[in-house]
Design a protein around this motif. Structure first.
Motif, PDB file in Angstrom:
ATOM      1  N   THR A  60     -10.837  -5.209   4.839  1.00  0.00           N
ATOM      2  CA  THR A  60     -10.544  -4.734   3.485  1.00  0.00           C
ATOM      3  C   THR A  60      -9.054  -4.851   3.176  1.00  0.00           C
ATOM      4  O   THR A  60      -8.655  -5.309   2.101  1.00  0.00           O
ATOM      5  N   ILE A  61      -8.215  -4.455   4.126  1.00  0.00           N
ATOM      6  CA  ILE A  61      -6.765  -4.539   3.924  1.00  0.00           C
ATOM      7  C   ILE A  61      -6.315  -5.990   3.873  1.00  0.00           C
ATOM      8  O   ILE A  61      -5.487  -6.372   3.044  1.00  0.00           O
ATOM      9  N   SER A  62      -6.861  -6.812   4.749  1.00  0.00           N
ATOM     10  CA  SER A  62      -6.494  -8.228   4.761  1.00  0.00           C
ATOM     11  C   SER A  62      -6.847  -8.893   3.443  1.00  0.00           C
ATOM     12  O   SER A  62      -6.067  -9.661   2.882  1.00  0.00           O
ATOM     13  N   ARG A  63      -8.043  -8.590   2.938  1.00  0.00           N
ATOM     14  CA  ARG A  63      -8.474  -9.165   1.665  1.00  0.00           C
ATOM     15  C   ARG A  63      -7.605  -8.663   0.507  1.00  0.00           C
ATOM     16  O   ARG A  63      -7.256  -9.416  -0.405  1.00  0.00           O
ATOM     17  N   GLU A  64      -7.233  -7.380   0.543  1.00  0.00           N
ATOM     18  CA  GLU A  64      -6.378  -6.811  -0.499  1.00  0.00           C
ATOM     19  C   GLU A  64      -5.018  -7.510  -0.537  1.00  0.00           C
ATOM     20  O   GLU A  64      -4.512  -7.868  -1.610  1.00  0.00           O
ATOM     21  N   LEU A  65      -4.412  -7.719   0.613  1.00  0.00           N
ATOM     22  CA  LEU A  65      -3.110  -8.378   0.668  1.00  0.00           C
ATOM     23  C   LEU A  65      -3.207  -9.841   0.252  1.00  0.00           C
ATOM     24  O   LEU A  65      -2.280 -10.394  -0.342  1.00  0.00           O
ATOM     25  N   ARG A  66      -4.331 -10.471   0.555  1.00  0.00           N
ATOM     26  CA  ARG A  66      -4.483 -11.887   0.219  1.00  0.00           C
ATOM     27  C   ARG A  66      -4.779 -12.089  -1.267  1.00  0.00           C
ATOM     28  O   ARG A  66      -4.217 -12.981  -1.909  1.00  0.00           O
ATOM     29  N   ARG A  67      -5.621 -11.258  -1.849  1.00  0.00           N
ATOM     30  CA  ARG A  67      -6.053 -11.468  -3.229  1.00  0.00           C
ATOM     31  C   ARG A  67      -5.046 -10.945  -4.258  1.00  0.00           C
ATOM     32  O   ARG A  67      -4.927 -11.495  -5.348  1.00  0.00           O
ATOM     33  N   ASN A  68      -4.351  -9.882  -3.907  1.00  0.00           N
ATOM     34  CA  ASN A  68      -3.522  -9.211  -4.908  1.00  0.00           C
ATOM     35  C   ASN A  68      -2.029  -9.372  -4.684  1.00  0.00           C
ATOM     36  O   ASN A  68      -1.227  -8.686  -5.323  1.00  0.00           O
ATOM     37  N   ALA A  69      -1.631 -10.225  -3.763  1.00  0.00           N
ATOM     38  CA  ALA A  69      -0.203 -10.495  -3.591  1.00  0.00           C
ATOM     39  C   ALA A  69       0.310 -11.296  -4.783  1.00  0.00           C
ATOM     40  O   ALA A  69      -0.466 -11.953  -5.498  1.00  0.00           O
ATOM     41  N   HIS A  70       1.601 -11.248  -5.005  1.00  0.00           N
ATOM     42  CA  HIS A  70       2.190 -11.990  -6.127  1.00  0.00           C
ATOM     43  C   HIS A  70       1.975 -13.482  -5.898  1.00  0.00           C
ATOM     44  O   HIS A  70       2.250 -14.004  -4.805  1.00  0.00           O
ATOM     45  N   PRO A  71       1.476 -14.212  -6.885  1.00  0.00           N
ATOM     46  CA  PRO A  71       1.118 -15.625  -6.675  1.00  0.00           C
ATOM     47  C   PRO A  71       2.287 -16.528  -6.304  1.00  0.00           C
ATOM     48  O   PRO A  71       2.084 -17.543  -5.619  1.00  0.00           O
ATOM     49  N   SER A  72       3.501 -16.192  -6.712  1.00  0.00           N
ATOM     50  CA  SER A  72       4.639 -17.075  -6.436  1.00  0.00           C
ATOM     51  C   SER A  72       5.443 -16.627  -5.222  1.00  0.00           C
ATOM     52  O   SER A  72       5.811 -17.444  -4.375  1.00  0.00           O
ATOM     53  N   THR A  73       5.724 -15.335  -5.113  1.00  0.00           N
ATOM     54  CA  THR A  73       6.557 -14.839  -4.008  1.00  0.00           C
ATOM     55  C   THR A  73       5.751 -14.427  -2.795  1.00  0.00           C
ATOM     56  O   THR A  73       6.272 -14.395  -1.682  1.00  0.00           O
ATOM     57  N   GLY A  74       4.477 -14.090  -3.002  1.00  0.00           N
ATOM     58  CA  GLY A  74       3.658 -13.643  -1.886  1.00  0.00           C
ATOM     59  C   GLY A  74       3.871 -12.187  -1.522  1.00  0.00           C
ATOM     60  O   GLY A  74       3.228 -11.671  -0.603  1.00  0.00           O
ATOM     61  N   SER A  75       4.751 -11.485  -2.223  1.00  0.00           N
ATOM     62  CA  SER A  75       4.988 -10.059  -1.936  1.00  0.00           C
ATOM     63  C   SER A  75       3.889  -9.211  -2.561  1.00  0.00           C
ATOM     64  O   SER A  75       3.278  -9.590  -3.561  1.00  0.00           O
ATOM     65  N   TYR A  76       3.641  -8.056  -1.960  1.00  0.00           N
ATOM     66  CA  TYR A  76       2.588  -7.153  -2.438  1.00  0.00           C
ATOM     67  C   TYR A  76       3.194  -6.052  -3.294  1.00  0.00           C
ATOM     68  O   TYR A  76       4.028  -5.281  -2.835  1.00  0.00           O
ATOM     69  N   ARG A  77       2.755  -6.008  -4.560  1.00  0.00           N
ATOM     70  CA  ARG A  77       3.245  -5.014  -5.499  1.00  0.00           C
ATOM     71  C   ARG A  77       2.073  -4.148  -5.940  1.00  0.00           C
ATOM     72  O   ARG A  77       1.138  -4.643  -6.584  1.00  0.00           O
ATOM     73  N   PRO A  78       2.071  -2.861  -5.612  1.00  0.00           N
ATOM     74  CA  PRO A  78       0.872  -2.034  -5.797  1.00  0.00           C
ATOM     75  C   PRO A  78       0.424  -1.904  -7.243  1.00  0.00           C
ATOM     76  O   PRO A  78      -0.782  -1.932  -7.526  1.00  0.00           O
ATOM     77  N   TYR A  79       1.361  -1.712  -8.198  1.00  0.00           N
ATOM     78  CA  TYR A  79       0.955  -1.541  -9.594  1.00  0.00           C
ATOM     79  C   TYR A  79       0.363  -2.843 -10.155  1.00  0.00           C
ATOM     80  O   TYR A  79      -0.627  -2.826 -10.904  1.00  0.00           O
ATOM     81  N   ALA A  80       0.969  -3.977  -9.802  1.00  0.00           N
ATOM     82  CA  ALA A  80       0.415  -5.266 -10.237  1.00  0.00           C
ATOM     83  C   ALA A  80      -0.946  -5.511  -9.586  1.00  0.00           C
ATOM     84  O   ALA A  80      -1.868  -6.049 -10.217  1.00  0.00           O
ATOM     85  N   ALA A  81      -1.077  -5.092  -8.330  1.00  0.00           N
ATOM     86  CA  ALA A  81      -2.359  -5.249  -7.643  1.00  0.00           C
ATOM     87  C   ALA A  81      -3.439  -4.408  -8.312  1.00  0.00           C
ATOM     88  O   ALA A  81      -4.592  -4.840  -8.454  1.00  0.00           O
ATOM     89  N   GLN A  82      -3.086  -3.180  -8.712  1.00  0.00           N
ATOM     90  CA  GLN A  82      -4.044  -2.326  -9.405  1.00  0.00           C
ATOM     91  C   GLN A  82      -4.473  -2.956 -10.726  1.00  0.00           C
ATOM     92  O   GLN A  82      -5.654  -2.922 -11.089  1.00  0.00           O
TER      93      GLN A  82
END
Length: 361
Positions: A60-82
């Motif tokens: 679940t965590i792996s999928r969350e980081l892969r699907r919702n990371a920023h498309p250009s930088t690859g960083s994980y931003r929680p509000y954008a992910a939500q």
């Protein structure tokens, strides 16, 4: 958002349009969990460590980081992910066949009587570099069975093998087989036939027309899936089938006369005479076991598109049977690596210098 759900919200708010909050169930990550994922990720925690901290599965965590990371930088931003998660949760979603260009190429192939699986495989090859013009076979079925799904033309379900506009539950219909003397069961068939390694082993059956008075013999070669159609103008009694099979089998090259597998229908009561006249041993399936003639059962399903149930099969000439068999034998098959049954059979026969067998008898 579905329109009915919007009306419910407006009514519940006394006529005012509320700004709803997307409710998250325990199955999906919420904003608080996404904030925690971001904090732990920045601190260098591994996926499994984050999963243990949240009490979630590592996948679940792996999928969350892969699907919702920023498309250009690859960083994980929680509000954008939500936000991305809320957008994906909206219904109804646009379908693949809402794209008119894709719907057009699918419709073109449907009108040629291609199956959804054949269409999906063909698009993957023809438009290999264009993912927007590729679609799964299930999506095509949905566009035909569910009204209003995509731009695929109306009534194209008539080009499916069985012409249905909706899925039909499969039921079990058992018919007691007749008694056949001196039959040899499938368990005694040569192992080379089971492995489909050698051409010349056939599966046979009848497709029956209106009032059970008309029928056509279908023979399918197990290795190449090559089909031969045989007329039965005088009915499908045991003597009529014997005479028709003897004529059809004797036309085949000797290397293609290794065995024939049939069910335990009484029309095959003269099987011993057929074997004596053609040299082809006949093996019988177990009762109520159509999967033991899987290639033939599949072919009979394809043939019902050309010969619907309840129609008079005697109305079809030998030339028409030849045309139908030729069309099927020249159609690429996924199980043959996109080769055609006719091409594969010609390749096998070319080793002996023999011409391809005719498609009907």
């Amino acid at each position: 958002m579905n329109r009915k759900q919007g009306y419910r919200w407006i009514k519940a708010a006394g006529g005012r349009i509320p700004v709803p909050k997307v409710a998250s169930s325990g199955r999906y990550l919420g904003l608080d969990e996404r904030l925690r994922v971001a904090d732990l990720s920045v601190s260098g925690a591994s996926v499994r460590e984050i999963a243990r901290d949240l009490g979630r599965a590592a996948s679940t965590i792996s999928r969350e980081l892969r699907r919702n990371a920023h498309p250009s930088t690859g960083s994980y931003r929680p509000y954008a992910a939500q936000k991305r998660s809320e957008i994906r949760a909206c219904r109804p979603k646009p379908g693949r066949l809402d794209e008119r260009e894709l719907a057009a190429v699918v419709e073109e192939r449907l009108r040629k009587n291609w199956s959804p699986q054949q269409i999906s495989d063909d698009l993957a090859v023809v438009f290999a570099g264009r993912p927007e013009l590729q679609v799964s076979h299930e999506t095509i079925y949905q566009s035909l069975f569910v009204q209003g799904r995509g731009y695929v033309g109306l009534r194209l379900h008539r080009h499916l093998r069985r012409g249905r506009s909706a899925r039909k539950p499969r039921g079990l219909h058992l018919v007691s087989p007749g008694r056949i003397r001196d039959k040899v069961l499938l368990s005694e068939r040569p192992a080379e036939a089971t492995g489909r390694l050698v051409a010349g082993h056939w599966e046979g059956d009848l497709i029956v027309g209106s009032a059970s008075g008309s029928a056509v013999v279908t023979l399918v070669e197990r290795t190449t899936r090559f089909v031969v159609l045989v007329q039965l103008p005088n009915g499908h009694s045991a003597p009529a089938l014997r005479d028709a099979l003897i004529r059809a089998l004797n036309v085949l090259p000797i290397q293609l006369r290794r065995s024939l597998t049939w069910d335990q229908g009484t029309e095959m009561a003269r099987h011993v005479e057929i074997t004596k006249a053609t040299g082809v041993p006949i093996f019988f399936c177990d009762p109520h076991s159509p999967w033991q003639r899987g290639s033939n059962e599949n072919m009979n399903g394809l043939l019902r598109q050309y010969f619907p149930k309840g129609t008079d099969l005697n109305a079809h000439s030998a030339r028409h049977l030849l045309d139908v068999a030729t069309e099927l034998n020249e159609r690429p098959r996924k199980t043959l690596g996109r080769r055609t049954p006719a091409g594969l059979l010609s390749e096998l026969l070319s080793n002996t210098g023999r011409a391809p067998v005719a498609s009907t008898a």
